[in-house]
Write a protein that holds these residues in place. Structure first.
Motif, PDB file in Angstrom:
ATOM      1  N   ASP A   1       0.816  -1.219   0.000  1.00 40.66           N
ATOM      2  CA  ASP A   1       0.000   0.000   0.000  1.00 40.66           C
ATOM      3  C   ASP A   1       0.851   1.271   0.000  1.00 40.66           C
ATOM      4  OD1 ASP A   1      -2.656  -1.165   0.121  1.00 40.66           O
ATOM      5  OD2 ASP A   1      -2.142  -1.799   2.152  1.00 40.66           O
TER       6      ASP A   1
ATOM      7  N   ARG B   1      -7.509  -9.593   0.028  1.00 43.94           N
ATOM      8  CA  ARG B   1      -8.192  -8.319  -0.217  1.00 43.94           C
ATOM      9  C   ARG B   1      -9.517  -8.473  -0.971  1.00 43.94           C
ATOM     10  NH1 ARG B   1      -4.585  -3.804   0.257  1.00 43.94           N
ATOM     11  NH2 ARG B   1      -3.012  -4.418   1.786  1.00 43.94           N
ATOM     12  N   ALA B   2      -9.796  -9.646  -1.482  1.00 41.93           N
ATOM     13  CA  ALA B   2     -10.933  -9.829  -2.392  1.00 41.93           C
ATOM     14  C   ALA B   2     -12.253  -9.349  -1.800  1.00 41.93           C
ATOM     15  CB  ALA B   2     -11.044 -11.298  -2.804  1.00 41.93           C
TER      16      ALA B   2
ATOM     17  N   TRP C   1     -12.408  -5.446  -1.693  1.00 44.23           N
ATOM     18  CA  TRP C   1     -12.468  -4.900  -3.049  1.00 44.23           C
ATOM     19  C   TRP C   1     -13.823  -5.191  -3.689  1.00 44.23           C
ATOM     20  CZ3 TRP C   1      -7.037  -7.023  -4.811  1.00 44.23           C
ATOM     21  CH2 TRP C   1      -6.042  -6.194  -4.279  1.00 44.23           C
TER      22      TRP C   1
ATOM     23  N   SER D   1     -16.569  -2.943  -2.394  1.00 45.05           N
ATOM     24  CA  SER D   1     -16.484  -1.584  -2.944  1.00 45.05           C
ATOM     25  C   SER D   1     -16.953  -1.527  -4.391  1.00 45.05           C
ATOM     26  CB  SER D   1     -15.043  -1.069  -2.859  1.00 45.05           C
ATOM     27  OG  SER D   1     -14.612  -1.001  -1.519  1.00 45.05           O
ATOM     28  N   ASP D   2     -16.709  -2.607  -5.137  1.00 43.09           N
ATOM     29  CA  ASP D   2     -17.061  -2.627  -6.560  1.00 43.09           C
ATOM     30  C   ASP D   2     -18.397  -3.308  -6.836  1.00 43.09           C
ATOM     31  OD1 ASP D   2     -14.698  -1.373  -6.958  1.00 43.09           O
ATOM     32  OD2 ASP D   2     -13.654  -3.059  -7.868  1.00 43.09           O
TER      33      ASP D   2
ATOM     34  N   PHE E   1     -13.544 -11.960  -7.893  1.00 43.66           N
ATOM     35  CA  PHE E   1     -12.197 -11.407  -7.851  1.00 43.66           C
ATOM     36  C   PHE E   1     -11.164 -12.521  -7.697  1.00 43.66           C
ATOM     37  CE2 PHE E   1     -13.132  -6.781  -6.698  1.00 43.66           C
ATOM     38  CZ  PHE E   1     -12.564  -6.319  -7.868  1.00 43.66           C
TER      39      PHE E   1
ATOM     40  N   GLU F   1      -3.275  -1.332  -5.390  1.00 38.86           N
ATOM     41  CA  GLU F   1      -4.222  -0.708  -6.310  1.00 38.86           C
ATOM     42  C   GLU F   1      -3.983  -1.170  -7.742  1.00 38.86           C
ATOM     43  OE1 GLU F   1      -7.002   1.172  -5.923  1.00 38.86           O
ATOM     44  OE2 GLU F   1      -6.693   0.475  -3.872  1.00 38.86           O
TER      45      GLU F   1
ATOM     46  N   ARG G   1      -5.564  -4.509  -8.030  1.00 40.16           N
ATOM     47  CA  ARG G   1      -7.020  -4.354  -8.109  1.00 40.16           C
ATOM     48  C   ARG G   1      -7.447  -3.928  -9.513  1.00 40.16           C
ATOM     49  NH1 ARG G   1     -10.553  -0.431  -4.093  1.00 40.16           N
ATOM     50  NH2 ARG G   1     -12.632  -1.124  -4.746  1.00 40.16           N
TER      51      ARG G   1
ATOM     52  N   ARG H   1      -9.842  -5.916 -12.195  1.00 35.28           N
ATOM     53  CA  ARG H   1     -11.026  -5.367 -12.867  1.00 35.28           C
ATOM     54  C   ARG H   1     -10.967  -5.667 -14.362  1.00 35.28           C
ATOM     55  NH1 ARG H   1     -10.164  -0.233  -9.905  1.00 35.28           N
ATOM     56  NH2 ARG H   1     -11.541  -0.165  -8.095  1.00 35.28           N
TER      57      ARG H   1
END
Length: 239
Positions: free
Chosen positions: A85, A110-111, A114, A117-118, A125, A146, A149, A153
């Motif tokens: 990060d 982190r899936a 993330w 949020s999405d 993910f 990021e 991530r 996407r």
């Protein structure tokens, strides 16, 4: 190496970093004196610092640099949770962190956040993260996490919206497809010699085909009449 002199020096560094005003200046003087008295450098006390007795070098200290020196040590997993990060890594440092990071493990950790949020499912993910490579991650911007991530996407989009070719017999039909594609949220649409290339989910593809079957002929006739009217208008402007 750890000796009483090293321990004392590290405590003085902490005092210098945390201090303000006169307290900071005093800690700096004590540290400089301590380094000279014991023939030590800042590097001897902290490998993230330069081989120097100049206390001013502490001004350029970065926490990320202190964490980077722990890569390849038993503390690696712990520091990686912070380094992924970090926003101040150079390109070379980022590549070092990337090489040390288990990307699939990072995705698993982190899936859930993330995905929330999405507005996606964590499992989506995780599937997208299988076999993720550094080459897919590096082109993106920001801290490593990021970038991962963003790469996910892209992968998720490719999995759920595969590339389609909507064949069109003429430019007018191709432009009708472009309009319908945009209306259903298709991504990356572009004209080709054969029609329109675009990323569409199965549902989106079905909607586009339904729209074309329902409205295509009527819109084509309307467009042709408008083209004829425009040609007539231009012709009258230039007799």
């Amino acid at each position: 190496m750890t000796t009483p002199a090293h321990e004392r020096g590290r405590k003085l560094i902490q005092l210098y970093r945390r201090g303000v005003g006169g307290e900071r200046e005093n800690a700096g003087r004590l540290l400089a004196t301590h380094l000279r008295a014991h023939d030590l450098t800042l590097y001897d006390l902290d490998p993230s610092l330069p081989v120097s007795q100049d206390v001013r070098a502490l001004e350029a200290w970065r926490e990320s640099a202190a964490l980077l020196v722990k890569l390849g040590t038993p503390e690696q997993d712990e520091v990686l949770t912070q380094l992924v990060d970090a926003e101040d890594l150079t390109q070379a440092e980022l590549e070092r962190v990337l090489a040390a990071t288990d990307l699939e493990k990072l995705v698993r950790l982190r899936a859930e956040g993330w995905a929330y949020s999405d507005a996606l499912e964590a499992a989506d993910f995780e599937r997208a993260g299988q076999g993720l490579t550094p080459a897919e991650v590096l082109p993106h911007a920001g801290p490593l996490a990021e970038r991962v991530r963003a790469a996910l996407r892209e992968r998720h989009g490719a999995l759920t919206r595969p590339q389609r070719l909507l064949r069109a017999a003429n430019p007018l039909t191709a432009h009708l497809f472009l309009g319908f594609v945009e209306s259903v949220g298709g991504r990356g649409a572009r004209l080709t010699e054969d029609g329109v290339s675009v990323r569409l989910s199965p549902d989106q593809l079905a909607r586009v085909r339904t729209l074309m079957a329902t409205y295509g002929e009527g819109l084509t006739q309307q467009a042709l009449r408008q083209a004829e009217a425009l040609a007539l208008e231009k012709g009258r402007e230039h007799p």
